[in-house]
Motif scaffolding. Structure first.
Motif, mmCIF file in Angstrom:
data_model
loop_
_atom_site.group_PDB
_atom_site.id
_atom_site.type_symbol
_atom_site.label_atom_id
_atom_site.label_comp_id
_atom_site.label_asym_id
_atom_site.label_seq_id
_atom_site.Cartn_x
_atom_site.Cartn_y
_atom_site.Cartn_z
ATOM 1 N N UNK A 86 -9.080 0.264 -1.293
ATOM 2 C CA UNK A 86 -9.583 1.374 -0.475
ATOM 3 C C UNK A 86 -11.051 1.639 -0.770
ATOM 4 N N UNK A 119 0.818 -1.208 0.000
ATOM 5 C CA UNK A 119 0.000 0.000 0.000
ATOM 6 C C UNK A 119 0.853 1.260 0.000
ATOM 7 N N UNK A 120 1.973 1.203 0.727
ATOM 8 C CA UNK A 120 2.762 2.429 0.847
ATOM 9 C C UNK A 120 3.642 2.616 -0.391
ATOM 10 N N UNK A 163 -4.302 -0.736 -5.168
ATOM 11 C CA UNK A 163 -4.404 -0.185 -3.813
ATOM 12 C C UNK A 163 -5.662 0.670 -3.686
ATOM 13 N N UNK A 164 -5.920 1.476 -4.697
ATOM 14 C CA UNK A 164 -7.101 2.347 -4.659
ATOM 15 C C UNK A 164 -8.380 1.527 -4.680
ATOM 16 N N UNK A 222 -0.935 1.076 -8.077
ATOM 17 C CA UNK A 222 -1.685 2.105 -7.368
ATOM 18 C C UNK A 222 -3.174 1.884 -7.559
ATOM 19 N N UNK A 274 1.567 3.609 -3.654
ATOM 20 C CA UNK A 274 1.013 4.954 -3.722
ATOM 21 C C UNK A 274 2.099 6.011 -3.538
ATOM 22 N N UNK A 326 1.860 8.921 -5.898
ATOM 23 C CA UNK A 326 0.638 9.750 -5.788
ATOM 24 C C UNK A 326 0.161 10.199 -7.157
ATOM 25 N N UNK A 327 0.196 9.274 -8.113
ATOM 26 C CA UNK A 327 -0.143 9.634 -9.494
ATOM 27 C C UNK A 327 -1.598 10.030 -9.632
ATOM 28 N N UNK A 328 -1.805 11.075 -10.397
ATOM 29 C CA UNK A 328 -3.178 11.469 -10.720
ATOM 30 C C UNK A 328 -3.805 10.397 -11.601
ATOM 31 N N UNK A 329 -2.999 9.905 -12.519
ATOM 32 C CA UNK A 329 -3.422 8.738 -13.303
ATOM 33 C C UNK A 329 -2.689 7.552 -12.708
ATOM 34 N N UNK A 330 -3.435 6.617 -12.083
ATOM 35 C CA UNK A 330 -2.757 5.560 -11.327
ATOM 36 C C UNK A 330 -2.095 4.527 -12.212
#
Lengths: 171, 236, 261
Positions: free
Chosen positions: C79, C57-58, C75-76, C72, C61, C64-68
């Motif tokens: 969530x 998870x860490x 992980x999202x 990521x 991410x 911190x991509x706007x486009x994952x």
């Protein structure tokens, strides 16, 4: 495809033009902007007027597609498809049976354990055990009924895609 | 059991990591500890009841697990203590890591993206509406221009027709005036010509009579002529 | 943990072996008394589970991509999945337990999935782990229920619209039903995992036994097919039980938030 009024107008104007020789820059009625996608002329003299008046009621022909795409994107959220799939799986067969069985058995065990403990505490063996075993049985039935209705509601919710719990913040 | 050595090494590392992290995790694991002590009391019972079967099990596990366990391992109370401890420790660390680092970060990412997407969509919709308005305005202008052109053509035509009519009327009036004048002049000429007729006739008669009869008084000739004229005029 | 010595033995995989023992707490000093504290294979896999979850998870991410990216996105999805579950089952107020439910779900899921690898230890197949997890939820529900509602929490045991003369019967039943929750909660998790692993092991052992039996070797294809099918099923069960555990946690938490039926 000239509109009738357009044709009339054209002939009328060109009559004036021919008679007087005044509107010397005027040339027929093929003018107007081009469509955004197609290459066809957007306006055909006055013919477009009526069409737009009608299209105005719902959505414009030109930007209607865009509008629907925008609204679709706005309503679309990151999907809960995985949750639905898992819920659907839980609804079926073994998972459901195991769930209900564990609810039932857990209540009976808990009743028996409570009865055993109380008997040990008060030295009333076996009365508490018997009574609480019966109550545990009833609680098991209650659990099963509750779990079943919950599962059914989940199935219905999953089909409809609405939250299982409505948010009442004011209680 | 060959791999056990390397495992022990990684294990020691993991453990040191964990104890480090564990220091901060105490607050989060308080609830777990409470539960742990509770369970611990229950375990004591179990271990006493299990008696020397446990001892046999210990020997078995220490020897490398060749002997079948006397107690079904998932229910073996001898292992409860360390399992509870490690579960509390690891889960506490996990909870701390999740609630402090991982989840806020993912939440922030999602929020930023949602804001961005919603902003972009709103902007797209705004631009779409603007486009619609532009189209509408364009159309309106077009219709206005067309109406104006129509008006200009109409008014110009009317103007010209009026002008034509005016000029024609003027010319006609002029012509009729001239005609009237001409007619008047003709009339005048005719009248004046007619007024000279008796003069000419008396002259002619005087000369005729003088030729035929010698001189005669002009007065008698004149009266004779006028008498004749009067007669013819009356005869008509 | 490596159990080549007796491949048909389906129980052995649940054996806990101590890597090193720290000592015993309590007891009278004799063998078998007191609580032994040791770092075991179970503890190892708990640690690994936490490391895998936190690392995944860490690290995924980190950008911190706007486009994952792919990781990521995964992980999202985790969530969003749990956040939706908590919000739909326990309402907006339940979102304060989101990290708790998320930790539970991920812990059980990854521990279950670790169990799918041969020779790996399945943490959740042990009664005490499942019971502790369920107790954690139970205690959270009770503590928060009393903190939020005070004695109004007892409304949980008193269904509305019941005449007073059946109360003396209904309230104990409701009470037992409430107490049975952590039991059924943990029974289901641990029972599913345990049963699945035993059955899988039995079929696996049958394959080995048949292959070793010479003439009967071709018949090994039958239990092998079963083992393959069951492995697929077990992956589903691993995810499903983590999900069910989290859903029921949400349902119970909802009771703590809204005790009236």
């Amino acid at each position: 495809m000239p509109h009738p009024s357009c044709g009339q107008k054209t002939s009328y104007i060109s009559t004036v033009y021919n008679e007087i020789g005044l509107l010397d820059t005027f040339s027929g009625c093929l003018y107007g902007a081009r469509d955004f996608e197609g290459g066809a002329p957007l306006f055909h003299c006055g013919s477009q007027r009526a069409k737009f008046g009608m299209a105005q009621d719902d959505k414009r022909a030109e930007t209607g597609d865009l509008a629907s795409r925008i609204s679709k994107a706005q309503s679309e959220r990151i999907s809960v498809r995985a949750a639905r799939a898992l819920r659907r799986n839980e609804m079926t067969g073994v998972g459901r049976a195991f769930r209900l069985a564990s609810e039932f058995i857990a209540a009976i065990i808990m009743g028996a354990a409570l009865g055993f403990g109380l008997d040990a505490l008060f030295g009333t063996r076996p009365w508490f055990l018997v009574a609480l075993l019966l109550l545990g049985f009833a609680a098991g039935v209650l659990n099963v009924v509750r779990a079943t209705s919950e599962l059914n509601r989940m199935t219905a919710d999953t089909a409809k895609g609405v939250p299982a719990v409505t948010d009442d913040e004011d209680d | 059991m060959a791999g056990e050595l390397s495992e022990t090494i990684t294990l020691a590392q993991a453990e040191t990591d964990l104890t480090h992290e564990g220091e901060g995790g105490d607050a989060a694991t308080e609830a777990d500890h409470g539960a742990a002590t509770e369970q611990g009391a229950a375990t004591d019972h179990g271990t006493e009841a299990a008696g020397h079967e446990d001892a046999a099990l210990h020997e078995g596990t220490e020897a490398g697990g060749h002997a079948a366990p006397a107690v079904f391992p998932p229910f073996n109370p001898a292992t409860f203590g360390s399992q509870i401890l490690w579960l509390a420790l690891t889960f506490g660390v996990l909870y701390l890591l999740m609630s402090r680092f991982a989840l806020p970060r993912i939440g922030e990412i999602l929020e930023v993206r949602r804001d961005r997407v919603e902003g972009d969509l709103a902007e797209a919709d705004r631009l779409r509406q603007k486009t619609d308005q532009a189209i509408e305005a364009y159309e309106q202008d077009l219709a206005d221009a067309r109406a104006k052109a129509h008006g200009i053509a109409e008014s110009t035509r009317d103007e010209i027709r009026k002008d034509l009519d005016g000029q024609r009327a003027k010319v006609e009036a002029d012509l009729s005036k001239k005609m009237a004048a001409a007619e008047a002049r003709i009339q005048e000429t005719k009248t004046s010509a007619m007024s000279h007729v008796d003069e000419i006739a008396s002259d002619t008669a005087t000369s005729l009579v003088s030729q035929l009869l010698g001189t005669v008084p002009a007065k008698s000739v004149n009266s004779a002529v006028s008498a004749v004229i009067k007669e013819t005029q009356n005869g008509n | 943990m490596a159990d080549n010595a007796n491949p048909i033995e389906p129980i052995h995989q649940f054996e806990i072996s101590n890597f090193f023992t720290f000592g015993t707490i309590g007891g009278d000093g004799t063998e078998g008394s007191g609580v032994e504290i040791a770092f075991t294979n179970s503890a190892l896999f708990m640690v690994l589970t936490v490391l895998v979850i936190a690392g995944f998870l860490i690290l995924s991410t980190r950008g911190r991509g706007l486009v994952p990216g792919r990781m990521q996105l995964l992980a999202e999805m985790c969530y969003e999945f749990i956040a939706n579950m908590v919000r739909t089952s326990a309402g907006t107020e339940g979102m304060r337990f989101f990290p708790f439910v998320f930790s539970l779900f991920m812990f059980i899921l990854i521990a279950n999935l670790f169990g799918m690898f041969p020779y790996f230890f399945t943490v959740t197949s042990h009664l005490i782990v499942a019971v502790m997890l369920a107790l954690m939820v139970f205690i959270t529900v009770v503590v928060y229920g009393f903190m939020r509602n005070g004695f109004g929490f007892f409304k949980l045991f008193v269904p509305s619209g019941i005449p007073w003369y059946v109360m003396w019967l209904v309230v104990p039943i409701e009470f037992i039903s409430f107490l049975s929750r952590p039991l059924s909660h943990s029974l289901r998790l641990f029972g599913n995992i345990l049963a699945g692993h035993i059955v899988l092991k039995v079929f696996g052992g049958m394959v080995v036994a048949l292959l070793a039996a010479g003439a009967w070797a071709p018949l090994a294809i039958l239990p092998f097919g079963m083992a393959v099918a069951l492995t697929g099923l077990e992956f589903l069960v691993a995810a499903l039980q983590a999900f069910v555990f989290a859903v029921l946690t949400c349902v119970y938490l909802n009771d703590a938030i809204h005790p009236g039926h």
